[in-house]
Design a protein around this motif. Sequence first.
Motif, short mmCIF file in Angstrom:
data_model
loop_
_atom_site.label_atom_id
_atom_site.label_comp_id
_atom_site.label_asym_id
_atom_site.label_seq_id
_atom_site.Cartn_x
_atom_site.Cartn_y
_atom_site.Cartn_z
N PRO A 126 0.79 -1.24 0.00
CA PRO A 126 0.00 0.00 0.00
C PRO A 126 0.82 1.29 0.00
CG PRO A 126 -0.78 -1.51 1.70
CD PRO A 126 0.51 -2.04 1.21
N ILE A 127 2.11 1.19 0.26
CA ILE A 127 2.90 2.44 0.29
C ILE A 127 2.77 3.12 -1.08
CG2 ILE A 127 5.24 3.38 0.45
CD1 ILE A 127 5.94 1.14 2.37
N GLU A 128 2.42 4.40 -1.04
CA GLU A 128 2.32 5.11 -2.32
C GLU A 128 3.72 5.07 -2.93
OE1 GLU A 128 2.30 9.49 -0.66
OE2 GLU A 128 1.79 7.92 0.79
N ASP A 129 3.87 5.11 -4.18
CA ASP A 129 5.13 5.00 -4.92
C ASP A 129 5.56 3.55 -5.13
OD1 ASP A 129 5.32 7.81 -4.87
OD2 ASP A 129 6.39 7.71 -2.94
N VAL A 130 5.01 2.61 -4.35
CA VAL A 130 5.33 1.20 -4.64
C VAL A 130 4.46 0.76 -5.80
CG1 VAL A 130 5.15 -1.18 -3.80
CG2 VAL A 130 6.15 0.59 -2.34
N ILE A 131 5.12 0.36 -6.88
CA ILE A 131 4.37 0.00 -8.08
C ILE A 131 3.99 -1.48 -8.03
CG2 ILE A 131 4.45 -0.17 -10.60
CD1 ILE A 131 6.67 2.06 -10.43
N SER A 132 4.97 -2.31 -7.63
CA SER A 132 4.67 -3.75 -7.58
C SER A 132 5.61 -4.46 -6.62
CB SER A 132 4.83 -4.37 -8.98
OG SER A 132 6.20 -4.39 -9.32
N THR A 133 5.20 -5.64 -6.19
CA THR A 133 6.08 -6.46 -5.34
C THR A 133 6.07 -7.90 -5.87
OG1 THR A 133 4.32 -7.15 -3.84
CG2 THR A 133 5.52 -5.14 -3.25
N ALA A 134 7.18 -8.61 -5.66
CA ALA A 134 7.22 -10.05 -5.98
C ALA A 134 7.90 -10.73 -4.81
CB ALA A 134 8.01 -10.28 -7.26
N THR A 135 7.18 -11.61 -4.14
CA THR A 135 7.70 -12.21 -2.91
C THR A 135 8.27 -13.60 -3.18
OG1 THR A 135 6.04 -11.01 -1.69
CG2 THR A 135 7.11 -12.82 -0.53
N HIS A 136 9.49 -13.82 -2.75
CA HIS A 136 10.13 -15.14 -2.90
C HIS A 136 10.43 -15.69 -1.51
CE1 HIS A 136 10.89 -14.03 -7.10
NE2 HIS A 136 11.27 -12.87 -6.62
N PHE A 137 9.80 -16.79 -1.16
CA PHE A 137 10.09 -17.37 0.15
C PHE A 137 11.39 -18.17 0.10
CE2 PHE A 137 5.64 -16.47 0.77
CZ PHE A 137 5.65 -15.96 2.06
N VAL A 138 12.14 -18.08 1.16
CA VAL A 138 13.39 -18.84 1.24
C VAL A 138 13.04 -20.26 1.69
CG1 VAL A 138 15.61 -19.08 2.44
CG2 VAL A 138 14.78 -16.80 1.78
N LEU A 139 13.47 -21.23 0.91
CA LEU A 139 13.18 -22.62 1.28
C LEU A 139 14.27 -23.18 2.17
CD1 LEU A 139 11.89 -23.99 -2.14
CD2 LEU A 139 10.58 -23.01 -0.26
N ARG A 140 15.48 -22.77 1.89
CA ARG A 140 16.58 -23.27 2.70
C ARG A 140 17.77 -22.34 2.62
NH1 ARG A 140 19.52 -29.18 2.32
NH2 ARG A 140 21.15 -28.63 3.81
N LYS A 141 18.38 -22.10 3.74
CA LYS A 141 19.56 -21.25 3.74
C LYS A 141 20.80 -22.14 3.69
CE LYS A 141 19.74 -17.73 6.73
NZ LYS A 141 20.11 -16.85 7.86
N TYR A 142 21.60 -21.99 2.65
CA TYR A 142 22.82 -22.79 2.54
C TYR A 142 24.03 -22.07 3.12
CZ TYR A 142 20.47 -26.08 -0.56
OH TYR A 142 19.64 -27.03 -1.08
N LYS A 143 24.06 -20.77 2.87
CA LYS A 143 25.24 -20.03 3.31
C LYS A 143 24.84 -18.59 3.58
CE LYS A 143 30.03 -19.22 1.83
NZ LYS A 143 31.02 -19.39 0.77
N ASP A 144 25.36 -18.03 4.64
CA ASP A 144 25.07 -16.64 4.97
C ASP A 144 26.29 -16.04 5.65
OD1 ASP A 144 23.63 -14.31 5.27
OD2 ASP A 144 22.59 -14.95 7.09
N LYS A 145 26.62 -14.82 5.28
CA LYS A 145 27.78 -14.13 5.86
C LYS A 145 29.04 -15.01 5.82
CE LYS A 145 25.29 -10.68 7.97
NZ LYS A 145 24.12 -10.88 7.11
N GLY A 146 29.17 -15.77 4.75
CA GLY A 146 30.37 -16.59 4.59
C GLY A 146 30.35 -17.90 5.36
N VAL A 147 29.23 -18.14 6.07
CA VAL A 147 29.18 -19.36 6.88
C VAL A 147 28.20 -20.35 6.25
CG1 VAL A 147 28.56 -20.31 9.14
CG2 VAL A 147 29.79 -18.15 8.99
N ILE A 148 28.63 -21.59 6.13
CA ILE A 148 27.78 -22.62 5.54
C ILE A 148 26.84 -23.16 6.61
CG2 ILE A 148 27.76 -24.90 4.44
CD1 ILE A 148 30.50 -24.05 3.18
N TYR A 149 25.56 -23.25 6.29
CA TYR A 149 24.55 -23.70 7.25
C TYR A 149 24.28 -25.19 7.10
CZ TYR A 149 23.40 -19.11 9.06
OH TYR A 149 23.45 -17.91 9.71
N GLY A 150 23.88 -25.78 8.20
CA GLY A 150 23.44 -27.18 8.16
C GLY A 150 24.58 -28.16 8.27
#
Lengths: 158, 391
Positions: A123-147
Amino acid sequence: MDKILKLLEDDATLTAEQLAIMCQKEVGDIKKMIKQYEQEGVILGYKTLIDWDKTDREYVSALIEVKITPQRDRGFDRVAERIYNYPEVQSLYLMSGGYDLAVQIEGKTMKEVAYFVAQKLAPIEDVISTATHFVLRKYKDKGVIYGVVEVDERGNCG
Amino acid sequence: MIDYSSVLSKTVMDLKKSGIRKFFDLLNDKSMKDVVGLTVGQPDFVTPWHIREAGIESLQKGKTYYSPNAGFTELQNEISKYLKRRFDLTYAPEQTIVTVGGSEAIDLAIRAVVEPGDEVIIPTPCFVCYEPIVRMQGGIPVTVETTFEEKFKLTPYALKKAITPKTKMLVLAYPNNPTGAILTREELEELAEILRNTNIVVLSDEIYAELTYGTQHTSIASIDGMWERTILASGFAKAYAMTGWRLGYLAAPAPITEQMLKIHQYAIMCAPTTSQLAAIEALRNGDEDIQMMREEYDRRRHYIYEGLRSIGIDSFEPQGAFYIYPDLRRFGLSSEEFCNRLLYDYRCAIVPGTAFGQGGEGFARISYAYSVKHITEALSRIESFVKSLKK
């Protein structure tokens, strides 16, 4: 100077005493340096990387592509500010390419995230469109491998 | 019934089981799971990804054949360029041989030179392989003890004293495992002065050449008059964190290389192809990896040196490799007893100095190829043990 930043970026738990020994500096100097970095906003905070998938916390995260109309004089900044002030927003980047803002948000459930997008972001004015992508699994973040738990598999050989 | 003792080689049966092996066997027991060890003699880094990728790609492309005996020409070219670039050493590509680890390089060098009755001077404490290989050749190891007081360096005086008409070879292993000692250009000059007019061949084991701190490594082969009498043995394991790839090399004057290559041809044929192709990538694009790892080891070196000092254990400040060799003499225990009690009662493993030959009594080898967190935990266990000794 940059060495200490790099070391702290990799491991924020290093104490000033440890850093001083490793970098061959006085503890007092290291403390001063860190303080200065904090005051200048070079060091913004110290956080912990947690693999929430290994806990029973309900948790989802999503990356949302947002297209917006830039405003005269202020470009994207004002809209960005409106978005990053929501506590659900973990990170926000202005992007080159097919869309303008990349919003990373966290919520307890998909429903919660959907609610955020539908009720707050879109609803924010100036926002024309959004596309939402859900994260299914985090493999790596900040250089650290997950799992993967690192185990020292080196044999005693040489 | 076959009588094995009459079948097996007496020379081999007489070889002692290495002290380090004995200690490592203790550690492999299931009951040792909770032990915090500082024993491992290999980097805790994984081989940099671009190097691993080169190996993987070579397999994907089906490069699963033998290489030429001395190694791929491309790799020999890169070794030649690398030795020039890093250590100002001039070897033509054909004066190098690619081997299965630095270990094979050492083996070839000794076998190509030493004959029964020849004496080989080996400064100790040192890595465990030289003496047994010399013995298998029928040679006579002449160990020369280096000391804490002399920073574990081979001195001109000790060298001169050890030389006899039968001396065929001198083993120089600097930067040194286990002591972390190095030899500077000036010190090498002094040794060269003694060696220059002899027929003694130097086997220079420079596997840790890339891991020196505060000084650039000098190879004895770069000293005037020494190139012609030096066999340089080195490898990829420590510099590029490639221990498991088993890849090393030799560089020597052509008449020596020619003979060493014969042994290599008959015994090994060629070093592993995958490893060689990965090593080409390492030499071409790996200088920054070395730099990164060296800086990290250097920080840990300071950390462990100061850490030991703060709990009342003095050490010679290591200048190369990734080991520190603390002086335990004031605790009044033998190295083995110190290490065993630390292991069994305080669950921390370090290797008794005696595992590295003469001159090791009263010392222990501690590896700092571990994370700071791991080192901190080990230091706190050593501290508890040392405190219990003082009471």
